[in-house]
Structure formats: C-alpha cells, structure tokens
Design an enzyme around this catalytic site. Structure first.
Site, PDB file in Angstrom:
ATOM      1  N   ASP A 192       0.822  -1.208   0.000  1.00 26.07           N
ATOM      2  CA  ASP A 192       0.000   0.000   0.000  1.00 26.07           C
ATOM      3  C   ASP A 192       0.862   1.266   0.000  1.00 26.07           C
ATOM      4  O   ASP A 192       1.870   1.339   0.715  1.00 26.07           O
ATOM      5  CB  ASP A 192      -0.877  -0.017   1.264  1.00 26.07           C
ATOM      6  CG  ASP A 192      -1.883   1.105   1.281  1.00 26.07           C
ATOM      7  OD1 ASP A 192      -2.804   1.065   0.450  1.00 26.07           O
ATOM      8  OD2 ASP A 192      -1.747   2.028   2.110  1.00 26.07           O
ATOM      9  N   GLU A 223      13.830 -15.612  -0.434  1.00 25.91           N
ATOM     10  CA  GLU A 223      14.147 -16.746   0.445  1.00 25.91           C
ATOM     11  C   GLU A 223      13.035 -17.785   0.418  1.00 25.91           C
ATOM     12  O   GLU A 223      13.261 -18.953   0.691  1.00 25.91           O
ATOM     13  CB  GLU A 223      14.283 -16.273   1.895  1.00 25.91           C
ATOM     14  CG  GLU A 223      15.576 -15.605   2.237  1.00 25.91           C
ATOM     15  CD  GLU A 223      15.516 -15.052   3.663  1.00 25.91           C
ATOM     16  OE1 GLU A 223      14.922 -15.694   4.556  1.00 25.91           O
ATOM     17  OE2 GLU A 223      16.051 -13.943   3.855  1.00 25.91           O
TER      18      GLU A 223
HETATM   19  C1  GLC Z   1      -4.202   3.110  -0.729  1.00 32.22           C
HETATM   20  C2  GLC Z   1      -5.433   2.245  -0.641  1.00 32.22           C
HETATM   21  C3  GLC Z   1      -6.565   3.087  -0.142  1.00 32.22           C
HETATM   22  C4  GLC Z   1      -6.214   3.621   1.232  1.00 32.22           C
HETATM   23  C5  GLC Z   1      -4.890   4.388   1.186  1.00 32.22           C
HETATM   24  C6  GLC Z   1      -4.368   4.625   2.574  1.00 32.22           C
HETATM   25  O1  GLC Z   1      -4.304   4.096  -1.699  1.00 32.22           O
HETATM   26  O2  GLC Z   1      -5.706   1.649  -1.872  1.00 32.22           O
HETATM   27  O3  GLC Z   1      -7.774   2.375  -0.098  1.00 32.22           O
HETATM   28  O4  GLC Z   1      -7.222   4.474   1.680  1.00 32.22           O
HETATM   29  O5  GLC Z   1      -3.896   3.663   0.519  1.00 32.22           O
HETATM   30  O6  GLC Z   1      -3.949   3.427   3.151  1.00 32.22           O
END
Ligand code: GLC
Length: 504
Positions: A192, A223
């Site tokens: 993310d 690994e």
């Molecule tokens: C990313 C995710 C989104 C989330 C953001 C913060 O963009 O796809 O859904 O709100 O990160 O974590």
C-alpha cells in the site's frame, strides 16, 4: 504454474468486507469467502488479492492496521485465514495480501505506547509544532495534536499515523511481518502507498531511500521462492516508476495510467506503448488494471461524456449512459485481458456492477467524504456488497442487511441470474479468462495497422485482439471469431466492441 506465475496471472481483488458474509452480521468475512471459492475457481482466476484483513478500527476500511500479525475478528481468526490459504491452494489459486507500511493505526500497540510515553515516539513523526503545511490526501490538515500538546503526521486519516522509516525498528518490524505471512503460505504482498514511506523537508513522494527498503524485501521474498511483491505506485514519471521494478526490487506494480485513461483510441494507444516501453527494458511484466476499491466502477465511468478517472470530485453524479458504459466496459475487459502481462479484476466488475452514487450521506463510511467536508463523495459507491442470488437485498450476500445497502435493481445483476445467461458480463469474463489462460498473459504483442480509431494487435499464440473505439463499423481482419464483447455486424466490428480472432 511456473516459478513466474505472477508474470501473466489473472488476479481477482477481494474487498473482504463486501464479498460475502458468512455469519450474518452484514459484513463480508473469511467464512463467506471460503464458501465462495468454487465461484472463483469457476471464474478462472489464478490468484486473489485481499485488501487488509488485519485487526483494525476500520477508520479507513482496514488500511488503519492495529496489528499486522492478526485477523480482524469481524473477518474471522488466524486459524481460519490459514485454512483459507490452504483451501485456495488446493484449488490452485494463489493468495496475495495487503501490507500497509506507510502508516499504522492510532490503536496499534506502538502508537499507544508513543502516546503514553513521549520517549517512545521515534517510530512515528512527532513534533512540537507541525513542521510543514502538508495536507492529508483525504482532505484537511496532515498533522493532529495529541493531549500533551505534540503533533503527529498522517498523510491519510488522523487515525493513520505515519511511520518514521528513518527508525531501524520499523524496518525490522516489517521484515518480520513479511516472514510471518510467508510462513503461513501467502504467495505475495500488495504494498500500500508504496512510494510514500520516506519524508523529507521537501516532500514525501518517491524519495530515493525507499528503494533500499524494497531491495531488502525482495531478498526476504526470494528466500521463500515463487512469492511476489506488487507496488501501489502512482507516479506520473515513467522513469521514476520503472525504478521500483528493477530486477532486485518489486516484481510488478499497478498500471494506474491505464486505469485513469479515457476511452479514446489515441490515448489508450499512447498509454499501452508507454507501458510497454517502460517495462520491456527492465524485464518486468506490465499489469492491466481497470478498477479497484478506490475508483469509480468502469460501467459508470465509461458511460459518461468524460471517461477518464480522476480522484478529485470523481465526476460524481454526472450523467452516465448505462448501455454505453456496459458496452465499453465489456470491450475494455477483453482488451485488458489480451494485453501482455498480468491483469486485475476488481470484485463485482465481472458482474458489471455500476457505481452506487445515491448512497445516503449518513451511511457513507469513507473518511474521504467526511474529511473533504462532503465535497468528495469518497469510495463507498464501488464498495457496496456483492449481489449473489435472489430477488431482494441483501441478494444472498449474507443473512442480514448488508453494511452498505444494495440497489433493488441489482436483482438482474446477481451471480445467480448471470450464471446461465450467455449474454451476461459474468459469462463474458468466465469465457475470456478460460481462453486467456492458454493463449494470452505474459509475452509480447505486435500492433496491426487498422486505422486511428482501432486498437488491433496479435499475440504469440496467434490470437488477434481488435477494439473499435470509433463511431462507425470497421471491417474485421480475416480469421475465426473466438470471442466478442458484443454482437458483430455481418463480419464488421461495431463501435465500442472488442473481438478476439485466430487466423483461419
Ligand atoms: C491506498 C489504498 C486506499 C487507502 C490508502 C491509505 O491508496 O488503496 O484504499 O485508503 O492507501 O492506506
């Protein structure tokens, strides 16, 4: 599948809260997902990517992670997650989970410790005063004050404090977290906000130090063998983007240029060429993404006069022609599945679900809505629980009312209603994915010159994909039709239609 299964995989995105509810509390869960694994097998996907399933106060749909080594009780238990991974593997379906390294939750043990003890604040960004005027990506200020007067940084909601990646403990923690889940059988991670980890006086996007993190993560992944790291990297600069995909970093990253691209032949051709020229020199496979849990559903987007996706106002409420949107979404699905590389399917797109734009404000849960003071409707409209069967809500999603209400009109869009309908979106996806498995995926493509309004290319298997983005009929190349996204007109390809052909 081979060691490099991820190069050409069809990956289905499961937004767990809205997939299927096994215990009747209105929220999707692992029990619901496990019960629907046969549906996913039948759909013909190679892997699942699950949005965060960790314990979370759900201030941002689970992207506020309180414990990276557990399962949110609303979704199930760790033992159940392990059973789910084993069951998916028995069906030859790989499992990719989300990891959220940019920020945590105010309910995490580390943040609670930091609040209780000012000497334990170095894992986050604390300061006596906001040290810059950054705004939260969800709207509002990026700094929030704690009771003793200090402030902490959060690029997203206030409940999502940013980690300080200058602190070695943070590095150690995430390497351990990767191992924790690799040891439980997960096949990869979707990372993310992958480009945002480091912060400096000048900004936070794409600072060079982030690459050392992913080099190290790659060593950890290697690994375990056959594991994949997929970056959520939104960067306009292709050279900077490609740096994340160098051979010792991430395996793949989402193609957001393709996702945001308008339904326009010149623009799509430009994005496809740019994608190929970015990926080919570094040997990374492109990805083709039409949608996800953050963006407007394709059938709605493609039915508008402006078909591009933009985060700002999301063109919420602008008129959308459902027939046109559906036709184009079908054509786009076949186009995306024919291109070389891996492809993503966001849950519900295989049912042709539209964006739900008329959710009552009081039911909206996305922090984007509240933090923008209602100016941005947020992302709830693409997160409405799936309709599985029956004539009325919750359409087999679970036993009780779903956490976001489904439109009555979805009775025509249930998986059950579409299963045996040869003209349905579900049948199109199922048929296309089966063909794709043998003849498409990883590899190369060669453009065919069929005119400015037409995107046409052949693949190594001999399969040709032709999409007509112009207003009139176009003649089709010679060949046998394998699959078409809509009716053909006496050997000609109608507007907003894709056909797959083989040389006869
Ligand atoms: C990313 C995710 C989104 C989330 C953001 C913060 O963009 O796809 O859904 O709100 O990160 O974590």
């Amino acid at each position: 599948m081979s060691q490099t299964w991820w190069r050409g995989a069809a990956i289905y995105q499961v937004y767990l809260r809205s997939f299927a509810d096994g215990n009747g509390d209105g929220v999707g869960d692992l029990a619901g997902l496990r019960a629907r694994l046969p549906y996913l097998k039948d759909l013909g996907i190679d892997a699942l990517w699950l949005n965060p399933w960790y314990p979370s106060p759900m201030a941002d749909g689970g992207y506020d992670v309180a414990d990276y080594r557990g399962i949110e009780p609303v979704f199930g238990t760790l033992a159940e997650a392990e059973r789910f991974i084993a069951e998916a593997h028995e069906l030859d379906i790989r499992v990719i989970i989300d990891v959220v390294p940019n920020h945590s939750s105010t309910e995490s043990a580390w943040f609670k410790e930091a609040l209780a003890n000012p000497a334990a604040r170095d894992r986050f960004w604390f300061a006596d005063q906001p040290v810059n005027d950054w705004r939260s990506i969800f709207g509002g200020p990026a700094w929030t004050q704690v009771p003793d007067g200090q402030w902490y940084l959060h690029l997203f909601a206030a409940e999502q404090p940013d980690f300080n990646w200058a602190n070695p403990e943070v590095h150690q923690e995430f390497e351990d977290v990767l191992r924790f889940w690799f040891e439980r059988g997960v096949d990869g991670f979707r990372i993310d906000s992958a480009a945002l980890l480091y912060k400096s006086d000048t900004g936070y996007e794409d600072l060079d130090a982030v690459h050392d993190v992913y080099r190290r993560w790659r060593e950890v992944a290697d690994e375990y063998g056959e594991r994949v790291l997929i970056g959520e990297v939104w960067l306009p600069d292709q050279e900077r983007f490609a740096r994340y995909l160098r051979p010792d970093e991430l395996h793949t990253a989402f193609n957001f240029d393709f996702l945001s691209c308008p339904w326009n032949p010149a623009e799509l051709r430009r994005v496809i060429d740019l994608t190929l020229s970015t990926h080919t020199p570094i040997g990374a496979p492109p990805t083709w993404v039409l949608s996800n849990h953050d963006v407007t559903r394709p059938v709605t987007r493609y039915g508008r006069a402006d078909t591009a996706f933009e985060h700002g106002g999301r063109l919420h409420g602008t008129p959308s022609d459902p027939e046109l949107g559906r036709r184009r979404a079908r054509a786009a699905a076949l186009l995306s599945m024919a291109l070389p590389g891996s492809v993503y399917v966001y849950q519900g797109d295989e049912l042709g679900l539209p964006e739900v734009e008329d959710l009552p404000d009081e039911l909206r849960q996305d922090p984007m809505f509240a933090r923008s003071g209602g100016a941005n409707p947020g992302r709830d409209g693409c997160r409405v629980p799936l309709p599985w069967s029956g004539d009325e809500p919750p359409f087999g999603f679970g036993a009780g009312p779903s956490w976001l209400p489904q439109p009555e009109s979805w009775r025509k869009l249930t998986a059950e209603a579409q299963r045996t309908d040869l003209g349905s979106m579900l049948t199109l996806y199922r048929t296309a994915l089966a063909i794709r498995r043998d003849r498409l995926g990883d590899g190369t493509m060669t453009w065919l010159p069929l005119g400015e309004k037409v995107l046409a290319f052949t693949r190594e298997s001999g399969l040709t994909c032709v999409t007509n983005l112009g207003p009139g009929l176009v003649p089709m190349p010679a060949g046998e039709v394998v699959l078409a996204s809509g009716p053909l007109d006496d050997g000609a390809l109608p507007p907003d239609t894709t056909v797959w052909l083989t040389a006869s």
